[in-house]
Design a protein around this motif. Structure first.
Motif, PDB file in Angstrom:
ATOM      1  N   UNK A 233       0.841  -1.202   0.000  1.00 15.41           N
ATOM      2  CA  UNK A 233       0.000   0.000   0.000  1.00 15.41           C
ATOM      3  C   UNK A 233       0.876   1.252   0.000  1.00 15.41           C
ATOM      4  N   UNK A 234       1.743   1.373   1.006  1.00 17.21           N
ATOM      5  CA  UNK A 234       2.550   2.596   1.106  1.00 17.21           C
ATOM      6  C   UNK A 234       3.965   2.313   1.618  1.00 17.21           C
ATOM      7  N   UNK A 235       4.440   1.073   1.431  1.00 20.26           N
ATOM      8  CA  UNK A 235       5.789   0.749   1.925  1.00 20.26           C
ATOM      9  C   UNK A 235       6.843   1.103   0.888  1.00 20.26           C
ATOM     10  N   UNK A 236       6.736   2.312   0.339  1.00 22.62           N
ATOM     11  CA  UNK A 236       7.767   2.740  -0.614  1.00 22.62           C
ATOM     12  C   UNK A 236       8.329   4.097  -0.202  1.00 22.62           C
ATOM     13  N   UNK A 237       9.586   4.297  -0.542  1.00 27.36           N
ATOM     14  CA  UNK A 237      10.325   5.479  -0.090  1.00 27.36           C
ATOM     15  C   UNK A 237       9.627   6.769  -0.494  1.00 27.36           C
ATOM     16  N   UNK A 238       9.217   6.853  -1.778  1.00 32.76           N
ATOM     17  CA  UNK A 238       8.685   8.121  -2.284  1.00 32.76           C
ATOM     18  C   UNK A 238       7.467   8.575  -1.492  1.00 32.76           C
ATOM     19  N   UNK A 239       6.563   7.635  -1.254  1.00 32.05           N
ATOM     20  CA  UNK A 239       5.333   7.982  -0.532  1.00 32.05           C
ATOM     21  C   UNK A 239       5.664   8.518   0.858  1.00 32.05           C
ATOM     22  N   UNK A 250       4.495  21.556   7.878  1.00 35.42           N
ATOM     23  CA  UNK A 250       3.449  21.958   8.833  1.00 35.42           C
ATOM     24  C   UNK A 250       3.999  22.120  10.254  1.00 35.42           C
ATOM     25  N   UNK A 251       5.312  22.011  10.379  1.00 32.50           N
ATOM     26  CA  UNK A 251       5.938  22.082  11.701  1.00 32.50           C
ATOM     27  C   UNK A 251       5.335  21.025  12.643  1.00 32.50           C
ATOM     28  N   UNK A 252       5.161  19.849  12.104  1.00 33.99           N
ATOM     29  CA  UNK A 252       4.590  18.728  12.881  1.00 33.99           C
ATOM     30  C   UNK A 252       5.654  17.644  13.014  1.00 33.99           C
ATOM     31  N   UNK A 253       5.531  16.832  14.063  1.00 35.02           N
ATOM     32  CA  UNK A 253       6.382  15.655  14.181  1.00 35.02           C
ATOM     33  C   UNK A 253       5.922  14.596  13.182  1.00 35.02           C
ATOM     34  N   UNK A 254       6.756  13.600  12.970  1.00 30.78           N
ATOM     35  CA  UNK A 254       6.359  12.536  12.039  1.00 30.78           C
ATOM     36  C   UNK A 254       6.916  11.207  12.509  1.00 30.78           C
ATOM     37  N   UNK A 255       6.067  10.186  12.474  1.00 34.97           N
ATOM     38  CA  UNK A 255       6.581   8.838  12.726  1.00 34.97           C
ATOM     39  C   UNK A 255       5.833   7.832  11.881  1.00 34.97           C
ATOM     40  N   UNK A 256       6.534   6.754  11.552  1.00 30.74           N
ATOM     41  CA  UNK A 256       5.877   5.668  10.832  1.00 30.74           C
ATOM     42  C   UNK A 256       5.664   4.509  11.803  1.00 30.74           C
ATOM     43  N   UNK A 257       4.597   3.782  11.584  1.00 29.54           N
ATOM     44  CA  UNK A 257       4.234   2.667  12.464  1.00 29.54           C
ATOM     45  C   UNK A 257       4.276   1.380  11.652  1.00 29.54           C
ATOM     46  N   UNK A 258       4.793   0.343  12.250  1.00 30.04           N
ATOM     47  CA  UNK A 258       4.929  -0.920  11.511  1.00 30.04           C
ATOM     48  C   UNK A 258       3.579  -1.659  11.426  1.00 30.04           C
ATOM     49  N   UNK A 259       3.262  -2.122  10.241  1.00 35.04           N
ATOM     50  CA  UNK A 259       2.068  -2.963  10.059  1.00 35.04           C
ATOM     51  C   UNK A 259       2.138  -4.175  10.984  1.00 35.04           C
ATOM     52  N   UNK A 283      10.890  -6.737   9.633  1.00 30.65           N
ATOM     53  CA  UNK A 283      11.489  -5.748  10.542  1.00 30.65           C
ATOM     54  C   UNK A 283      12.611  -4.999   9.834  1.00 30.65           C
ATOM     55  N   UNK A 284      13.349  -5.698   8.974  1.00 32.75           N
ATOM     56  CA  UNK A 284      14.475  -5.060   8.271  1.00 32.75           C
ATOM     57  C   UNK A 284      13.974  -3.953   7.336  1.00 32.75           C
ATOM     58  N   UNK A 285      12.918  -4.272   6.578  1.00 27.63           N
ATOM     59  CA  UNK A 285      12.379  -3.283   5.641  1.00 27.63           C
ATOM     60  C   UNK A 285      11.832  -2.069   6.413  1.00 27.63           C
ATOM     61  N   UNK A 286      11.165  -2.342   7.528  1.00 23.47           N
ATOM     62  CA  UNK A 286      10.609  -1.236   8.305  1.00 23.47           C
ATOM     63  C   UNK A 286      11.736  -0.337   8.838  1.00 23.47           C
ATOM     64  N   UNK A 287      12.793  -0.946   9.351  1.00 26.71           N
ATOM     65  CA  UNK A 287      13.909  -0.159   9.894  1.00 26.71           C
ATOM     66  C   UNK A 287      14.567   0.666   8.793  1.00 26.71           C
ATOM     67  N   UNK A 288      14.655   0.071   7.594  1.00 22.29           N
ATOM     68  CA  UNK A 288      15.229   0.792   6.455  1.00 22.29           C
ATOM     69  C   UNK A 288      14.386   2.042   6.131  1.00 22.29           C
ATOM     70  N   UNK A 290      12.375   3.561   8.129  1.00 27.19           N
ATOM     71  CA  UNK A 290      12.463   4.490   9.265  1.00 27.19           C
ATOM     72  C   UNK A 290      13.718   5.372   9.150  1.00 27.19           C
ATOM     73  N   UNK A 291      14.822   4.752   8.746  1.00 25.24           N
ATOM     74  CA  UNK A 291      16.060   5.523   8.594  1.00 25.24           C
ATOM     75  C   UNK A 291      15.912   6.567   7.481  1.00 25.24           C
TER      76      UNK A 291
END
Ligand code: SF4
Ligand code: SF4
Length: 300
Positions: A233-239, A250-259, A283-288, A290-291
């Motif tokens: 769905x959205x596990x790509x860098x560009x998105x 927007x001066x907002x924080x940002x975090x991604x959450x693992x499916x 887990x490896x793809x998610x950490x990548x 996240x970085x």
């Protein structure tokens, strides 16, 4: 103008959460969501009214439900309890007929004072952690009168308030509710409108308008944008980079959450198929990812 003494439909009050805002939170989950994300981990939140759930492992097979709940047309098929989930009004006694608790009603009508009486049990944990009440769902803005009353009363009792939202509501509602908040957590799942519609059933134009309108109305409100990362769905860098840039603008924080797949058993409890099949996110793809997102936050 918010109506006083409105009644909300609450499907859970979760104590001691540390993932839903600053510090230790008590999370009040309101029923009803205008989106239908195919990966939703809380499918019991989606319908706006109380509904039945059934947990197979707790069923002792006494047959009480079949006898008593004729209006729901309960029957067993292949060792699963089946019922008519479209019946809007459950009998008043529906929650009392099952001796094991396997069959249960999801969603309870509560006043804001009743909810706050439960939330205030955690008051002593808020002080050191700067925690408080978090309104979640479902989509809490769907019950806007109740959400407004609950947040306003919480503020009048000097409680810190946060709201987790998918952002899908009329803009005046979103802006009005945010005036009671110390912190806003908003999901942005996809920026592309067609893909957003495909995966959530809803347009994202209103969501994007709302986050800009909220920032304009409350320049100092802490906002955290979150994206659940869903394989395919959205596990790509560009998105993710584009959403991270938007959050930064927007001066907002940002975090991604693992499916995760924690909600899968809930679909069975509701007599529904899990729409995402057997997908996984390593887990490896998610950490990548996240970085990559952290790098964007530092450089743009
Ligand atoms: S009443 Fe409860 S325990 Fe008895 S058959 Fe129905 S679900 Fe199972
Ligand atoms: S916005 Fe949240 S609660 Fe609503 S369907 Fe999507 S994941 Fe579920």
């Amino acid at each position: 103008m918010e109506t006083l003494m409105s009644i909300g439909i609450v499907f859970n009050i979760q104590h001691f959460s540390v993932h839903d805002g600053h510090g230790i939170r008590t999370v009040v989950f309101l029923k009803g969501c205008p989106l239908r994300c195919k990966w939703c981990a809380n499918p019991e939140s989606q319908k706006a009214y109380p509904e039945m759930g059934w947990t197979k492992k707790e069923c002792i097979g006494c047959g009480g439900c079949i006898k008593e709940l004729k209006v729901l047309a309960c029957c067993f098929e292949q060792e699963r309890l089946i019922w008519n989930a479209d019946v809007l009004k459950l009998p008043d006694f529906a929650d009392d007929i099952c001796p094991s608790g396997a069959l249960h009603v999801i969603g309870k009508c509560m006043s804001a004072d009743e909810v706050l009486a439960e939330v205030e049990k955690d008051q002593k944990f808020y002080e050191n952690s700067e925690g408080g009440l978090t309104l979640s769902g479902g989509e809490p803005m769907m019950q806007d009168a109740f959400a407004g009353e609950l947040l306003a009363k919480a503020k009048s009792r000097h409680m810190r308030t946060s709201m987790e939202t998918c952002g899908f509501a009329p803009t005046d509602t979103a802006v009005r509710l945010c005036r009671h908040l110390d912190e806003l957590i908003m999901d942005i799942k996809l920026l592309d409108p067609d893909r957003h519609k495909k995966w959530t059933g809803a347009d994202n134009g209103m969501i994007l308008r709302n986050i800009h309108a909220i920032r304009e109305a409350y320049p100092d409100l802490p906002i955290l944008v979150r994206t659940p990362v869903i394989p395919g769905v959205n596990d790509n860098e560009d998105e993710l980079i584009n959403i991270a840039r938007l959050a930064k603008k927007l001066n907002a924080g940002y975090e991604i959450l693992k499916y995760h797949r924690l909600g899968v058993s809930k679909y069975e409890s509701l007599n529904r198929e899990y729409p995402m099949g057997s997908i996984e996110l390593s887990a490896e793809r998610f950490e990548q990812l996240k970085r990559i997102v952290e790098q964007v936050r530092k450089t743009y």
